[in-house]
Scaffold this active site. Structure first.
Site, PDB file in Angstrom:
ATOM      1  N   LYS A  71     -10.269  -0.691  10.326  1.00 58.47           N
ATOM      2  CA  LYS A  71     -10.285  -1.884   9.465  1.00 58.47           C
ATOM      3  C   LYS A  71     -10.571  -3.151  10.266  1.00 58.47           C
ATOM      4  CE  LYS A  71      -7.074  -0.015   6.077  1.00 58.47           C
ATOM      5  NZ  LYS A  71      -7.990   0.428   5.022  1.00 58.47           N
ATOM      6  N   HIS A  89       0.870  -1.180   0.000  1.00 63.50           N
ATOM      7  CA  HIS A  89       0.000   0.000   0.000  1.00 63.50           C
ATOM      8  C   HIS A  89       0.910   1.234   0.000  1.00 63.50           C
ATOM      9  CE1 HIS A  89      -2.749   3.013   1.783  1.00 63.50           C
ATOM     10  NE2 HIS A  89      -3.726   2.250   1.335  1.00 63.50           N
ATOM     11  N   ASP A 149       3.308  -3.981   7.999  1.00 67.15           N
ATOM     12  CA  ASP A 149       2.044  -3.265   7.835  1.00 67.15           C
ATOM     13  C   ASP A 149       0.935  -4.300   8.010  1.00 67.15           C
ATOM     14  OD1 ASP A 149      -0.321  -2.286   6.846  1.00 67.15           O
ATOM     15  OD2 ASP A 149       0.549  -1.390   5.053  1.00 67.15           O
ATOM     16  N   CYS A 159      -4.754   2.393  -3.740  1.00 56.82           N
ATOM     17  CA  CYS A 159      -3.510   2.932  -3.163  1.00 56.82           C
ATOM     18  C   CYS A 159      -2.379   1.924  -3.276  1.00 56.82           C
ATOM     19  CB  CYS A 159      -3.689   3.364  -1.707  1.00 56.82           C
ATOM     20  SG  CYS A 159      -4.938   4.626  -1.516  1.00 56.82           S
ATOM     21  N   GLN A 198      -4.276  -5.030   7.038  1.00 52.63           N
ATOM     22  CA  GLN A 198      -5.244  -5.993   6.491  1.00 52.63           C
ATOM     23  C   GLN A 198      -5.148  -7.362   7.155  1.00 52.63           C
ATOM     24  OE1 GLN A 198      -7.630  -5.127   4.589  1.00 52.63           O
ATOM     25  NE2 GLN A 198      -6.914  -3.176   3.767  1.00 52.63           N
TER      26      GLN A 198
END
Ligand code: 7TS
Length: 413
Positions: free
Chosen positions: A233, A130, A207, A371, A210
């Site tokens: 999220k 991302h 990261d 993104c 997700q």
């Protein structure tokens, strides 16, 4: 496989009743919310935790001796402890509240990065990141004269691990990798990548935006030095997220932002900093957000994180089979290890047109580059349509998506 039996035990209708927004209609049709990778809906437990904080405890934290301030401080620090447990941190002090994944990664780049990355050093990311796990590193590289290197992916959307390993040298100071790709759903082998990064003396920044909504995360088992995630999220509020950092790294890092709360002493001759995590939490934080986020973490644990993963894998397999069966649909992202994301293109239809037609049918998906422009470039498409799954989605909703794609075919095939 245990996946199916766990998915069968999972009572999705009961889960749906926890989310008031799912009673809504859109364009006269029941809402089919398949844009969970962008932001998830909120269960009553989260809405109530935020409401209760404002209705009965609201005050600023860490400052007042008065009762409300003490209660707010206790709730905020309890939220920190919950998030430490949720990601498997050893200590609560390793949890810093931020605005979300984007701010968490910027914090690492501009605190750890500026202190530890010098001219000629290298930072390795992947082609599937991302933008928020690319741009902070690009900015840092520009500032200090370091070099950013992307590890490639293959045409299924899998990271090519050998290529990643061959990029790592003693010049590599940071390896920054997404746990789960938002555009493709690929799950990266973080523990293996941690070994590779540590073998050359680099730190691993993950990261996890997700990943936390879909699977059990254990930062210590993964070997992550830093781990970033976003409340919104994972069924929590917007404007709140977490950065996990290993204690000795955080202790040695300079502050990221200056202001109230992050100091020990202030004088014009020179100031000193508070202990972690407060050193990194300048100003009044999103107190209600942190409390809501902890409620979301508790909620996910109450559903069972393995049961959630099994439910979503089951839905993903069902959705993949039914979308692939539509003539003209081409799936983007078919990695062996993937979760919760169905990205696709359809013949000559622009994904934005697909999104509009699906919206007319009450089906919410995201369309665009997500993104993740390097991913789009890799697959030679400007954009995709992306259905992304969450705890409340059902087989019937996948059927509604597939039926709505029938309308797209009528217009474009
Ligand atoms: N990292 C990943 C992997 C993401 O998917 C996102 C947001 C971010 C970082 C940024 O998170 P934020 O909470 O700081 O904004 N991804 C998406 C998406 O896929 N659609 O909308 C936002």
């Amino acid at each position: 496989m245990s996946t199916t039996s766990a998915a069968t035990r999972y009572d999705v209708e009961r889960v749906r009743r926890d989310f008031p927004i799912l009673d809504r209609q859109v364009n006269g049709k029941p809402l089919v919310y398949l844009d969970n990778a962008a932001s998830t809906q909120k269960p009553t437990a989260v809405i109530e935790a935020v409401r209760d904080y404002y209705a009965t405890h609201n005050a600023n934290i860490h400052r007042g001796v008065h009762r409300l301030s003490q209660e707010a401080t206790a709730a905020f620090e309890a939220a920190r402890a919950t998030m430490a447990r949720f990601v498997g941190a050893e200590q609560s002090e390793e949890i810093i509240f931020t605005r979300g994944t984007t701010e968490s990664i910027n914090l690492v780049a501009f605190s750890y990065g500026r202190a530890n990355v010098k001219a000629g050093d290298e930072i390795v990311v992947t082609e599937m990141e991302h933008h928020s796990n690319i741009i902070p590193w690009q900015l840092l590289c520009e500032q200090v004269g370091a070099v950013l290197k992307p590890a490639p992916i293959d045409d299924t959307g899998d990271l090519i691990l050998d290529e990643l390993e061959s990029l790592l040298t003693e010049r590599t100071k940071i390896v920054a990798v997404g746990h789960v790709s938002n555009a493709l759903g690929t799950i990266n082998p973080i523990a293996r990548i941690a070994e590779m990064a540590h073998a050359v003396g680099a730190v691993l920044v993950v990261d996890g935006a997700q990943a936390t909504p879909h699977a059990t995360v254990d930062v210590r088992a993964l070997g992550a030095d830093f781990y970033a995630c976003s409340g919104h999220k994972m069924y929590g509020p917007t404007g709140i997220g977490v950065l996990y950092g290993r204690r000795e790294l955080l202790d040695a890092m300079p502050p990221y932002q200056g202001g109230g709360e992050m100091i020990r002493t202030v004088s014009f001759e020179g100031s000193t900093w508070a202990e972690v995590p407060h050193k990194f939490e300048a100003g009044t934080p999103n107190i209600a957000g942190a409390i809501g986020l902890a409620a979301a973490a508790d909620y996910l644990e109450s559903l069972g994180r393995e049961a959630i993963a099994a439910h979503e894998l089951d839905l993903m397999a069902y959705g993949t089979a039914h979308l692939e069966a539509i003539p003209g649909v081409h799936m983007i992202g078919t990695a062996r290890e993937k979760t919760a994301v169905l990205s696709f293109v359809f013949e000559s239809a622009h994904p934005h047109d697909i999104g509009t037609i699906l919206d007319n049918e009450g089906v919410a998906v995201r369309t665009g580059h997500h993104c993740a422009q390097p991913v789009m470039k890799h697959f030679g498409v400007p954009a995709t349509a992306r259905a992304s799954l969450g705890v409340y989605n059902t087989h019937e909703e996948i059927d509604a998506l597939v039926a709505a794609m029938g309308k797209v075919r009528e217009l474009f095939a």
